[in-house]
Design a protein around this motif. Structure first.
Motif, PDB file in Angstrom:
ATOM      1  N   ASP A  81     -10.347   4.681 -15.876  1.00 24.45           N
ATOM      2  CA  ASP A  81      -9.579   3.540 -16.372  1.00 24.45           C
ATOM      3  C   ASP A  81      -9.257   2.575 -15.226  1.00 24.45           C
ATOM      4  N   HIS A  82      -8.884   3.125 -14.091  1.00 19.92           N
ATOM      5  CA  HIS A  82      -8.570   2.302 -12.922  1.00 19.92           C
ATOM      6  C   HIS A  82      -9.796   1.498 -12.479  1.00 19.92           C
ATOM      7  N   ARG A  83     -10.951   2.159 -12.421  1.00 18.49           N
ATOM      8  CA  ARG A  83     -12.198   1.474 -12.025  1.00 18.49           C
ATOM      9  C   ARG A  83     -12.532   0.366 -13.016  1.00 18.49           C
ATOM     10  N   GLU A  84     -12.319   0.631 -14.300  1.00 10.43           N
ATOM     11  CA  GLU A  84     -12.627  -0.357 -15.333  1.00 10.43           C
ATOM     12  C   GLU A  84     -11.728  -1.591 -15.211  1.00 10.43           C
ATOM     13  N   GLU A 120       0.875  -2.221  -4.919  1.00  3.78           N
ATOM     14  CA  GLU A 120       2.115  -1.592  -5.392  1.00  3.78           C
ATOM     15  C   GLU A 120       2.104  -1.439  -6.910  1.00  3.78           C
ATOM     16  N   ALA A 121       1.581  -2.429  -7.627  1.00  8.62           N
ATOM     17  CA  ALA A 121       1.558  -2.383  -9.091  1.00  8.62           C
ATOM     18  C   ALA A 121       0.703  -1.215  -9.590  1.00  8.62           C
ATOM     19  N   ASP A 122      -0.420  -0.952  -8.938  1.00  6.22           N
ATOM     20  CA  ASP A 122      -1.256   0.178  -9.332  1.00  6.22           C
ATOM     21  C   ASP A 122      -0.539   1.494  -9.082  1.00  6.22           C
ATOM     22  N   MET A 123       0.121   1.599  -7.952  1.00 11.39           N
ATOM     23  CA  MET A 123       0.852   2.816  -7.615  1.00 11.39           C
ATOM     24  C   MET A 123       1.958   3.076  -8.643  1.00 11.39           C
ATOM     25  N   THR A 124       2.681   2.054  -9.015  1.00  9.97           N
ATOM     26  CA  THR A 124       3.748   2.175 -10.008  1.00  9.97           C
ATOM     27  C   THR A 124       3.189   2.579 -11.366  1.00  9.97           C
ATOM     28  N   MET A 143       0.850  -1.169   0.000  1.00 11.14           N
ATOM     29  CA  MET A 143       0.000   0.000   0.000  1.00 11.14           C
ATOM     30  C   MET A 143       0.894   1.230   0.000  1.00 11.14           C
ATOM     31  N   GLY A 144       0.405   2.271  -0.656  1.00 11.49           N
ATOM     32  CA  GLY A 144       1.167   3.499  -0.696  1.00 11.49           C
ATOM     33  C   GLY A 144       0.303   4.672  -1.114  1.00 11.49           C
ATOM     34  N   VAL A 145       0.922   5.858  -1.069  1.00 15.76           N
ATOM     35  CA  VAL A 145       0.226   7.093  -1.398  1.00 15.76           C
ATOM     36  C   VAL A 145       1.077   7.890  -2.366  1.00 15.76           C
ATOM     37  N   LEU A 146       0.444   8.440  -3.396  1.00 17.33           N
ATOM     38  CA  LEU A 146       1.107   9.348  -4.327  1.00 17.33           C
ATOM     39  C   LEU A 146       0.329  10.650  -4.359  1.00 17.33           C
ATOM     40  N   GLU A 147       1.074  11.753  -4.521  1.00 10.22           N
ATOM     41  CA  GLU A 147       0.441  13.055  -4.691  1.00 10.22           C
ATOM     42  C   GLU A 147       0.813  13.578  -6.070  1.00 10.22           C
ATOM     43  N   PHE A 148      -0.199  13.990  -6.824  1.00  7.30           N
ATOM     44  CA  PHE A 148       0.000  14.427  -8.195  1.00  7.30           C
ATOM     45  C   PHE A 148      -0.028  15.947  -8.240  1.00  7.30           C
ATOM     46  N   LYS A 149       1.155  16.529  -8.185  1.00  8.13           N
ATOM     47  CA  LYS A 149       1.330  17.980  -8.117  1.00  8.13           C
ATOM     48  C   LYS A 149       0.652  18.668  -9.304  1.00  8.13           C
ATOM     49  N   GLY A 150      -0.162  19.652  -8.995  1.00  8.21           N
ATOM     50  CA  GLY A 150      -0.817  20.440 -10.018  1.00  8.21           C
ATOM     51  C   GLY A 150      -2.102  19.838 -10.563  1.00  8.21           C
ATOM     52  N   MET A 151      -2.470  18.652 -10.111  1.00 10.26           N
ATOM     53  CA  MET A 151      -3.707  18.014 -10.576  1.00 10.26           C
ATOM     54  C   MET A 151      -4.725  18.006  -9.443  1.00 10.26           C
ATOM     55  N   SER A 152      -5.979  18.209  -9.812  1.00  4.92           N
ATOM     56  CA  SER A 152      -7.055  18.080  -8.835  1.00  4.92           C
ATOM     57  C   SER A 152      -7.908  16.879  -9.225  1.00  4.92           C
ATOM     58  N   ALA A 153      -8.771  16.490  -8.329  1.00  6.84           N
ATOM     59  CA  ALA A 153      -9.664  15.364  -8.619  1.00  6.84           C
ATOM     60  C   ALA A 153     -10.628  15.710  -9.746  1.00  6.84           C
TER      61      ALA A 153
END
Length: 63
Positions: free
Chosen positions: A22-25, A47-51, A1-11
Motif C-alpha cells: 500500500d505504501h509503495r502504491e 513524518e506523515a507516513d510514520m504517523t 524522518m523517523g524510525v518505528l519498530e513493529f513489535k511481533g511483526m516481521s517483514a
C-alpha cells in the motif's frame, strides 16, 4: 524522518507485506526495513507516513 519498530511483526508477515505494498502504491519506491530487537523496524522519510503507519499498528491493538 523517523524510525518505528513493529513489535511481533516481521517483514514476512502478511499484514506487514500488505502495508508495504500500500505504501509503495501511494508513495512509489520502497521503504527501508530491517530487523529490530522486537520486530520489523521501518525508516520513514516523511513524518506523515510514520504517523500513518503508527496509527494503523495501534488500531490492530498493538503498540
Amino acid at each position: 524522518m523517523g524510525v518505528l519498530e513493529f513489535k511481533g511483526m516481521s517483514a514476512d508477515d502478511p499484514t506487514f507485506k500488505s502495508w508495504a505494498a500500500d505504501h509503495r502504491e501511494r508513495n512509489g519506491g520502497n521503504i527501508r526495513v530491517s530487523l529490530g530487537a522486537t520486530g520489523a523496524r521501518v525508516m520513514f522519510a516523511k513524518e506523515a507516513d510514520m504517523t500513518f503507519w503508527k496509527n494503523r499498528f495501534q488500531k490492530m491493538g498493538c503498540g
